[in-house]
Write a protein that holds these residues in place. Sequence first.
Motif, PDB file in Angstrom:
ATOM      1  N   UNK A  31       0.869  -1.134  -0.113  1.00  0.00           N
ATOM      2  CA  UNK A  31      -0.147  -0.079  -0.107  1.00  0.00           C
ATOM      3  C   UNK A  31       0.905   1.247  -0.149  1.00  0.00           C
ATOM      4  N   UNK A  32       2.037   1.167   0.745  1.00  0.00           N
ATOM      5  CA  UNK A  32       2.601   2.390   0.863  1.00  0.00           C
ATOM      6  C   UNK A  32       4.207   1.758   0.515  1.00  0.00           C
ATOM      7  N   UNK A  33       5.217   2.768   0.258  1.00  0.00           N
ATOM      8  CA  UNK A  33       6.478   2.634  -0.254  1.00  0.00           C
ATOM      9  C   UNK A  33       7.282   1.608   0.913  1.00  0.00           C
ATOM     10  N   UNK A  34       7.633   0.307   0.511  1.00  0.00           N
ATOM     11  CA  UNK A  34       8.222  -0.693   1.509  1.00  0.00           C
ATOM     12  C   UNK A  34       9.549  -0.526   1.850  1.00  0.00           C
ATOM     13  N   UNK A  35       9.720   0.752   2.353  1.00  0.00           N
ATOM     14  CA  UNK A  35      11.184   1.101   3.125  1.00  0.00           C
ATOM     15  C   UNK A  35      11.828   0.214   4.034  1.00  0.00           C
ATOM     16  N   UNK A  36      10.955  -0.427   4.656  1.00  0.00           N
ATOM     17  CA  UNK A  36      11.445  -1.282   5.730  1.00  0.00           C
ATOM     18  C   UNK A  36      11.981  -2.745   5.033  1.00  0.00           C
ATOM     19  N   UNK A  37      11.319  -3.037   3.931  1.00  0.00           N
ATOM     20  CA  UNK A  37      11.782  -4.194   3.052  1.00  0.00           C
ATOM     21  C   UNK A  37      13.166  -3.737   2.592  1.00  0.00           C
ATOM     22  N   UNK A  38      13.381  -2.592   1.982  1.00  0.00           N
ATOM     23  CA  UNK A  38      14.574  -2.245   1.299  1.00  0.00           C
ATOM     24  C   UNK A  38      15.887  -1.972   2.458  1.00  0.00           C
ATOM     25  N   UNK A  39      15.468  -1.552   3.415  1.00  0.00           N
ATOM     26  CA  UNK A  39      16.327  -1.246   4.736  1.00  0.00           C
ATOM     27  C   UNK A  39      16.868  -2.699   5.110  1.00  0.00           C
ATOM     28  N   UNK A  40      15.717  -3.758   5.284  1.00  0.00           N
ATOM     29  CA  UNK A  40      16.188  -4.950   5.669  1.00  0.00           C
ATOM     30  C   UNK A  40      16.891  -5.850   4.596  1.00  0.00           C
ATOM     31  N   UNK A  41      16.702  -5.640   3.361  1.00  0.00           N
ATOM     32  CA  UNK A  41      17.728  -6.005   2.236  1.00  0.00           C
ATOM     33  C   UNK A  41      18.924  -5.671   2.320  1.00  0.00           C
ATOM     34  N   UNK A  42      18.968  -4.397   2.399  1.00  0.00           N
ATOM     35  CA  UNK A  42      20.321  -3.848   2.427  1.00  0.00           C
ATOM     36  C   UNK A  42      21.214  -4.405   3.837  1.00  0.00           C
ATOM     37  N   UNK A  43      20.690  -4.392   4.989  1.00  0.00           N
ATOM     38  CA  UNK A  43      21.244  -4.739   6.101  1.00  0.00           C
ATOM     39  C   UNK A  43      21.584  -6.272   5.770  1.00  0.00           C
ATOM     40  N   UNK A  44      20.987  -7.170   5.376  1.00  0.00           N
ATOM     41  CA  UNK A  44      21.413  -8.601   5.196  1.00  0.00           C
ATOM     42  C   UNK A  44      22.281  -8.809   4.134  1.00  0.00           C
ATOM     43  N   UNK A  45      22.736  -7.515   3.351  1.00  0.00           N
ATOM     44  CA  UNK A  45      23.758  -7.836   2.384  1.00  0.00           C
ATOM     45  C   UNK A  45      25.005  -7.193   2.682  1.00  0.00           C
ATOM     46  N   UNK A  46      25.520  -7.695   3.881  1.00  0.00           N
ATOM     47  CA  UNK A  46      26.722  -6.901   4.323  1.00  0.00           C
ATOM     48  C   UNK A  46      27.898  -7.795   4.710  1.00  0.00           C
ATOM     49  N   UNK A  47      27.652  -9.119   4.304  1.00  0.00           N
ATOM     50  CA  UNK A  47      28.695 -10.199   4.615  1.00  0.00           C
ATOM     51  C   UNK A  47      29.929 -10.115   3.769  1.00  0.00           C
ATOM     52  N   UNK A  48      30.919 -10.792   4.209  1.00  0.00           N
ATOM     53  CA  UNK A  48      31.896 -11.119   3.168  1.00  0.00           C
ATOM     54  C   UNK A  48      31.764 -11.580   1.819  1.00  0.00           C
ATOM     55  N   UNK A  49      32.178 -10.727   0.772  1.00  0.00           N
ATOM     56  CA  UNK A  49      32.084 -11.035  -0.421  1.00  0.00           C
ATOM     57  C   UNK A  49      30.691 -10.436  -0.955  1.00  0.00           C
ATOM     58  N   UNK A  50      30.060  -9.752  -0.199  1.00  0.00           N
ATOM     59  CA  UNK A  50      28.571  -9.168  -0.713  1.00  0.00           C
ATOM     60  C   UNK A  50      28.836  -7.820  -0.934  1.00  0.00           C
ATOM     61  N   UNK A  51      27.855  -7.365  -1.860  1.00  0.00           N
ATOM     62  CA  UNK A  51      27.846  -5.840  -2.018  1.00  0.00           C
ATOM     63  C   UNK A  51      26.560  -5.492  -2.397  1.00  0.00           C
ATOM     64  N   UNK A  52      26.160  -4.489  -1.890  1.00  0.00           N
ATOM     65  CA  UNK A  52      24.966  -3.695  -1.979  1.00  0.00           C
ATOM     66  C   UNK A  52      24.783  -2.462  -2.964  1.00  0.00           C
ATOM     67  N   UNK A  53      23.989  -2.298  -3.953  1.00  0.00           N
ATOM     68  CA  UNK A  53      24.032  -1.240  -4.835  1.00  0.00           C
ATOM     69  C   UNK A  53      22.522  -1.032  -4.999  1.00  0.00           C
ATOM     70  N   UNK A  54      22.392   0.327  -4.967  1.00  0.00           N
ATOM     71  CA  UNK A  54      21.333   1.132  -5.474  1.00  0.00           C
ATOM     72  C   UNK A  54      21.516   1.253  -7.139  1.00  0.00           C
ATOM     73  N   UNK A  55      20.911   0.587  -7.943  1.00  0.00           N
ATOM     74  CA  UNK A  55      21.074   0.533  -9.380  1.00  0.00           C
ATOM     75  C   UNK A  55      20.185   1.664 -10.208  1.00  0.00           C
ATOM     76  N   UNK A  56      19.185   2.176  -9.515  1.00  0.00           N
ATOM     77  CA  UNK A  56      18.316   2.986 -10.090  1.00  0.00           C
ATOM     78  C   UNK A  56      17.604   3.624  -9.155  1.00  0.00           C
ATOM     79  N   UNK A  57      16.506   4.425  -9.529  1.00  0.00           N
ATOM     80  CA  UNK A  57      15.626   5.148  -8.525  1.00  0.00           C
ATOM     81  C   UNK A  57      15.276   4.483  -7.514  1.00  0.00           C
TER      82      UNK A  57
END
Length: 144
Positions: A31-57
Amino acid sequence: MKLFHFFPAIAFIVACTPQDVPIASRSAQFETYPQRLFDTFEINCSGPGESFEKTGNRTFECSEFLPPNAAAYLILNYDGHPQDLPQSVIRLTSTKTNVGYRVDAQVFFNVPQKTGTAVEVPVESKVLDQAISELYQTMGGSLN
């Protein structure tokens, strides 16, 4: 982010409660922009050999290098470039709709080529699809 490590608790829940298993979907409506989903996604992408990137808007990716055997297999079978190793990628994209936001997940192996653009080899997995569906629902989305 290992393909299955992002969703370990969810995968366990799915495995233990088959009567409550959501229909597998890589898309959900919020219903609303799922900021919590994307924040969780970024936090869980912080291990060795992992990289998080915002590739577009509204596009987010988590990439991770593969074990040597898997990387070698992809390089040999998809004419990859051994100096630029393949990675597993989970991409989440949100799109504004007339009722909120639609989020789509893509899971693939990115295989760089010697020349030209990289090949994206789709990953098909019912277990992964179930885990993505459960994540969407946990974060307040309804499956498409």
